[in-house]
Design a protein around this motif. Structure first.
Motif, PDB file in Angstrom:
ATOM      1  N   ASP A   1      13.260 -24.942 -18.378  1.00 52.35           N
ATOM      2  CA  ASP A   1      13.121 -25.433 -16.191  1.00 52.35           C
ATOM      3  C   ASP A   1      12.963 -23.663 -15.714  1.00 52.35           C
ATOM      4  O   ASP A   1      12.498 -23.813 -15.105  1.00 52.35           O
ATOM      5  CB  ASP A   1      14.724 -25.343 -15.420  1.00 52.35           C
ATOM      6  CG  ASP A   1      15.056 -26.631 -16.008  1.00 52.35           C
ATOM      7  OD1 ASP A   1      14.641 -26.963 -16.439  1.00 52.35           O
ATOM      8  OD2 ASP A   1      16.128 -26.848 -15.886  1.00 52.35           O
ATOM      9  N   GLY A   2      12.589 -22.490 -17.152  1.00 51.00           N
ATOM     10  CA  GLY A   2      12.318 -21.449 -16.401  1.00 51.00           C
ATOM     11  C   GLY A   2      11.179 -20.631 -17.313  1.00 51.00           C
ATOM     12  O   GLY A   2      11.665 -20.793 -18.643  1.00 51.00           O
ATOM     13  N   PHE A   3      10.919 -19.498 -17.086  1.00 50.64           N
ATOM     14  CA  PHE A   3      10.818 -18.207 -18.034  1.00 50.64           C
ATOM     15  C   PHE A   3      10.863 -16.638 -17.323  1.00 50.64           C
ATOM     16  O   PHE A   3      11.459 -17.041 -15.661  1.00 50.64           O
ATOM     17  CB  PHE A   3       9.470 -18.246 -18.683  1.00 50.64           C
ATOM     18  CG  PHE A   3       8.450 -18.380 -17.687  1.00 50.64           C
ATOM     19  CD1 PHE A   3       7.613 -16.814 -17.693  1.00 50.64           C
ATOM     20  CD2 PHE A   3       8.037 -19.162 -17.170  1.00 50.64           C
ATOM     21  CE1 PHE A   3       6.825 -16.618 -16.470  1.00 50.64           C
ATOM     22  CE2 PHE A   3       6.167 -19.213 -16.101  1.00 50.64           C
ATOM     23  CZ  PHE A   3       6.216 -17.548 -16.266  1.00 50.64           C
ATOM     24  N   SER A   4      10.848 -15.950 -18.185  1.00 41.12           N
ATOM     25  CA  SER A   4      11.411 -14.587 -17.392  1.00 41.12           C
ATOM     26  C   SER A   4      10.425 -13.280 -17.456  1.00 41.12           C
ATOM     27  O   SER A   4       9.696 -13.497 -18.433  1.00 41.12           O
ATOM     28  CB  SER A   4      12.562 -13.557 -17.471  1.00 41.12           C
ATOM     29  OG  SER A   4      13.512 -14.643 -17.627  1.00 41.12           O
TER      30      SER A   4
ATOM     31  N   THR B   1       8.405 -25.722  -9.148  1.00 39.31           N
ATOM     32  CA  THR B   1       7.552 -27.481  -8.972  1.00 39.31           C
ATOM     33  C   THR B   1       8.003 -28.850  -9.421  1.00 39.31           C
ATOM     34  O   THR B   1       7.693 -30.034  -8.776  1.00 39.31           O
ATOM     35  CB  THR B   1       6.486 -27.136 -10.375  1.00 39.31           C
ATOM     36  OG1 THR B   1       7.184 -27.437 -11.326  1.00 39.31           O
ATOM     37  CG2 THR B   1       6.065 -25.398 -10.376  1.00 39.31           C
ATOM     38  N   GLY B   2       9.575 -28.866  -9.821  1.00 43.30           N
ATOM     39  CA  GLY B   2      10.491 -30.457 -10.251  1.00 43.30           C
ATOM     40  C   GLY B   2       9.938 -30.907 -11.248  1.00 43.30           C
ATOM     41  O   GLY B   2      10.196 -31.669 -11.964  1.00 43.30           O
ATOM     42  N   LYS B   3       8.958 -29.568 -12.185  1.00 46.60           N
ATOM     43  CA  LYS B   3       8.429 -30.101 -13.554  1.00 46.60           C
ATOM     44  C   LYS B   3       9.306 -29.348 -14.882  1.00 46.60           C
ATOM     45  O   LYS B   3       9.646 -27.605 -14.170  1.00 46.60           O
ATOM     46  CB  LYS B   3       6.798 -30.418 -13.585  1.00 46.60           C
ATOM     47  CG  LYS B   3       6.221 -31.468 -12.517  1.00 46.60           C
ATOM     48  CD  LYS B   3       5.208 -31.242 -13.391  1.00 46.60           C
ATOM     49  CE  LYS B   3       3.980 -31.773 -12.065  1.00 46.60           C
ATOM     50  NZ  LYS B   3       2.570 -31.805 -12.022  1.00 46.60           N
ATOM     51  N   ARG B   4       9.008 -29.021 -15.681  1.00 52.53           N
ATOM     52  CA  ARG B   4       9.240 -28.074 -16.738  1.00 52.53           C
ATOM     53  C   ARG B   4       9.128 -28.246 -18.061  1.00 52.53           C
ATOM     54  O   ARG B   4       6.852 -29.137 -17.777  1.00 52.53           O
ATOM     55  CB  ARG B   4      10.855 -28.556 -17.214  1.00 52.53           C
ATOM     56  CG  ARG B   4      11.040 -30.009 -17.895  1.00 52.53           C
ATOM     57  CD  ARG B   4      12.304 -30.461 -18.063  1.00 52.53           C
ATOM     58  NE  ARG B   4      13.622 -30.169 -16.974  1.00 52.53           N
ATOM     59  CZ  ARG B   4      13.603 -31.162 -16.223  1.00 52.53           C
ATOM     60  NH1 ARG B   4      14.050 -32.236 -15.875  1.00 52.53           N
ATOM     61  NH2 ARG B   4      14.670 -30.000 -15.398  1.00 52.53           N
ATOM     62  N   VAL B   5       8.704 -26.991 -18.683  1.00 46.81           N
ATOM     63  CA  VAL B   5       7.863 -27.380 -19.589  1.00 46.81           C
ATOM     64  C   VAL B   5       9.046 -27.711 -21.247  1.00 46.81           C
ATOM     65  O   VAL B   5       9.766 -27.342 -21.027  1.00 46.81           O
ATOM     66  CB  VAL B   5       7.373 -26.187 -20.242  1.00 46.81           C
ATOM     67  CG1 VAL B   5       5.866 -25.918 -19.081  1.00 46.81           C
ATOM     68  CG2 VAL B   5       7.849 -25.073 -20.442  1.00 46.81           C
TER      69      VAL B   5
ATOM     70  N   MET C   1       5.067 -16.652  -6.774  1.00 46.63           N
ATOM     71  CA  MET C   1       6.102 -17.167  -7.564  1.00 46.63           C
ATOM     72  C   MET C   1       5.474 -19.388  -7.995  1.00 46.63           C
ATOM     73  O   MET C   1       5.123 -19.337  -8.447  1.00 46.63           O
ATOM     74  CB  MET C   1       7.369 -17.286  -7.452  1.00 46.63           C
ATOM     75  CG  MET C   1       7.903 -16.041  -7.827  1.00 46.63           C
ATOM     76  SD  MET C   1       9.446 -16.041  -7.871  1.00 46.63           S
ATOM     77  CE  MET C   1      10.198 -15.726  -5.911  1.00 46.63           C
ATOM     78  N   ARG C   2       5.439 -19.427  -6.573  1.00 43.18           N
ATOM     79  CA  ARG C   2       5.288 -21.578  -6.549  1.00 43.18           C
ATOM     80  C   ARG C   2       4.119 -21.757  -7.338  1.00 43.18           C
ATOM     81  O   ARG C   2       3.350 -22.108  -8.479  1.00 43.18           O
ATOM     82  CB  ARG C   2       5.156 -22.136  -5.302  1.00 43.18           C
ATOM     83  CG  ARG C   2       5.143 -23.614  -5.712  1.00 43.18           C
ATOM     84  CD  ARG C   2       4.878 -24.221  -4.156  1.00 43.18           C
ATOM     85  NE  ARG C   2       5.750 -23.594  -3.360  1.00 43.18           N
ATOM     86  CZ  ARG C   2       7.815 -23.916  -3.142  1.00 43.18           C
ATOM     87  NH1 ARG C   2       8.002 -24.960  -4.217  1.00 43.18           N
ATOM     88  NH2 ARG C   2       8.339 -23.315  -2.667  1.00 43.18           N
ATOM     89  N   SER C   3       3.159 -20.602  -7.003  1.00 46.92           N
ATOM     90  CA  SER C   3       1.538 -20.787  -7.604  1.00 46.92           C
ATOM     91  C   SER C   3       1.380 -20.393  -9.045  1.00 46.92           C
ATOM     92  O   SER C   3       0.502 -21.324  -9.546  1.00 46.92           O
ATOM     93  CB  SER C   3       0.565 -19.500  -6.902  1.00 46.92           C
ATOM     94  OG  SER C   3      -0.684 -20.262  -7.703  1.00 46.92           O
ATOM     95  N   MET C   4       2.209 -19.627  -9.551  1.00 45.68           N
ATOM     96  CA  MET C   4       2.155 -19.279 -11.033  1.00 45.68           C
ATOM     97  C   MET C   4       2.429 -20.747 -11.499  1.00 45.68           C
ATOM     98  O   MET C   4       2.533 -20.894 -12.627  1.00 45.68           O
ATOM     99  CB  MET C   4       3.063 -17.597 -11.444  1.00 45.68           C
ATOM    100  CG  MET C   4       3.346 -17.340 -12.323  1.00 45.68           C
ATOM    101  SD  MET C   4       4.040 -15.815 -12.925  1.00 45.68           S
ATOM    102  CE  MET C   4       2.958 -15.137 -14.536  1.00 45.68           C
ATOM    103  N   ALA C   5       4.096 -20.630 -11.132  1.00 49.25           N
ATOM    104  CA  ALA C   5       4.722 -22.323 -11.831  1.00 49.25           C
ATOM    105  C   ALA C   5       3.930 -23.328 -12.177  1.00 49.25           C
ATOM    106  O   ALA C   5       3.879 -24.234 -12.840  1.00 49.25           O
ATOM    107  CB  ALA C   5       5.863 -22.144 -11.177  1.00 49.25           C
ATOM    108  N   GLU C   6       3.522 -23.508 -10.801  1.00 49.54           N
ATOM    109  CA  GLU C   6       2.154 -24.851 -11.010  1.00 49.54           C
ATOM    110  C   GLU C   6       0.970 -24.950 -12.086  1.00 49.54           C
ATOM    111  O   GLU C   6       1.065 -25.631 -12.742  1.00 49.54           O
ATOM    112  CB  GLU C   6       1.523 -25.065  -9.375  1.00 49.54           C
ATOM    113  CG  GLU C   6       2.377 -25.223  -8.864  1.00 49.54           C
ATOM    114  CD  GLU C   6       1.662 -25.217  -6.975  1.00 49.54           C
ATOM    115  OE1 GLU C   6       2.237 -25.863  -6.087  1.00 49.54           O
ATOM    116  OE2 GLU C   6       1.157 -25.120  -6.920  1.00 49.54           O
TER     117      GLU C   6
END
Length: 394
Positions: free
Chosen positions: A77-80, A96-100, A380-385
């Protein structure tokens, strides 16, 4: 296989791109053959990426090969981001509501190979002297030799999934193709080891000594990297030297709990950005590394290959139903996504690595951008997207 074979699609390359395209074409009922110059063991032995975007996960599910990935893969759900001896978590799902999905490329390839064997589909391994003829006409032909015997595959279309050094792109006249390239002045020294990961999510570290990445393949296998000089040699890096250097580049708390272990693979990879335009030449299409390379910082290589063949499989299915709209726009649609991924990978690489030519000013700019990034939800949202992956037709 007979010396001359007729099929709808001839695919060059049995890596994940070619195998996924084959699986998707099989789902659409499209006859095809895959030709690979290496052995199956060699293909499986290549150590590559391990972070899958949702688009790639969905395509593997569509191909019918996602069961083991969902059982054994690790949804993240995230990274550091690490700098100034601290962690700053990027909440992918919250933003984003998404994960990897963390699932190694080797395992993706293994699943695709097994599904192909189970379906009784044709893959030619150890092919020699592979060459393409007539792709600018109506009846392209793929020729190769196997155990000294000449073979030919006549097809409606040929798809080059044969990598950066493959024959597909090399077969295109120089006047018909334009290439764009940036070579980075450093490499990644990577180590694979069977130890528990230092952290439950990936850590990307910016440090005065250089970039580091703590990734994983499972709960018991890690893939760790440190930025290194292109003049370095693997044999100069003992396991002890590697882990000592990695610990220097991590926050102290992570370094203290990092578990060392003997490497089972160690290699140095140079970094480059590369794009070839267009990605269609008559009845020849390029997909994956045959058309583009990204630095591994953004984990986009395998994901871009998957999106290419996702677009192409649907375009070929549309062709079989009587519409050429998909194949006529394949290159444009694929390249739109490719360049966005190239931009993100270039930006992330520029943000996290030490560039010898930028000096103190460049390092200050990196720090300012990192500091801004972790304090701005919009940034952060732009990066996450971008990290979780843009839509297939973005």
């Amino acid at each position: 296989m007979n010396p001359t074979t007729r099929t709808q699609v001839a695919i060059i390359g049995a890596g994940p791109a070619g195998l996924l395209l084959g699986a998707l074409l099989h789902r659409h009922g499209i006859d095809h053959v895959i030709v690979e110059r290496q052995t199956p063991e060699y293909v499986l032995g290549r150590i590559r990426a391990g972070v899958l975007e949702q688009v790639a996960v969905d395509l593997l599910d569509e191909a019918g090969v996602g069961e083991r990935m969902h059982r054994e893969g690790l949804p993240h759900d995230g990274f550091s981001l690490s700098f100034d001896d601290r962690h700053h978590r990027i909440d992918l799902h919250g933003l984003t509501g998404k994960r990897v999905m963390v699932y190694g490329q080797t395992e993706v390839t293994r699943d695709l190979m097994q599904a192909r064997r189970n379906a009784g589909l044709t893959t030619v391994y150890s092919a020699e002297n592979v060459r393409i003829e007539g792709f600018d006409g109506v009846r392209p032909t793929l020729r190769y030799a196997l155990e000294g015997r000449a073979h030919a595959i006549e097809a409606d279309f040929i798809v080059g999934c044969d990598g950066f050094h493959g024959v597909a792109r090399a077969s295109v006249p120089a006047s018909a193709i334009q290439t764009f390239e940036k070579v980075y002045p450093f490499g990644w020294l990577g180590v694979l080891a069977d130890v528990p990961p230092v952290h439950e999510e990936l850590i990307y570290a910016n440090h005065p000594r250089g970039f580091a990445l703590c990734s994983m393949r499972s709960k018991t296998r890690v893939r760790y990297y440190v930025q290194c000089s292109l003049d370095d040699h693997v044999e100069d890096w003992s396991d002890a030297r590697f882990f000592a250097e990695l610990k220097r580049r991590l926050p102290q708390a992570d370094a203290a709990r990092l578990i060392e272990g003997p490497s089972i693979e160690k290699s140095i990879a140079p970094l480059r950005s590369f794009v070839a335009e267009p990605m269609r030449f008559g009845r020849l299409f390029l997909a994956g590394d045959a058309a583009h390379i990204v630095p591994p910082t953004g984990a986009k290589g395998l994901n871009l290959a998957a999106s290419d063949v996702g677009l192409l499989s649907r375009a070929l299915a549309e062709h079989c139903r009587g519409s050429d709209a998909g194949i006529d726009t394949y290159s444009q649609r694929a390249l739109a996504r490719v360049w966005k991924a190239e931009r993100f990978s270039w930006w992330f690489t520029s943000l996290m690595h030490r560039f010898p030519e930028t000096g103190d000013f460049g390092r200050r700019m990196q720090h300012a951008e990192l500091d801004y990034l972790v304090q701005s939800e919009a940034a952060m949202r732009s990066m996450a997207e971008n990290y979780v992956g843009l839509p297939l037709d973005a």
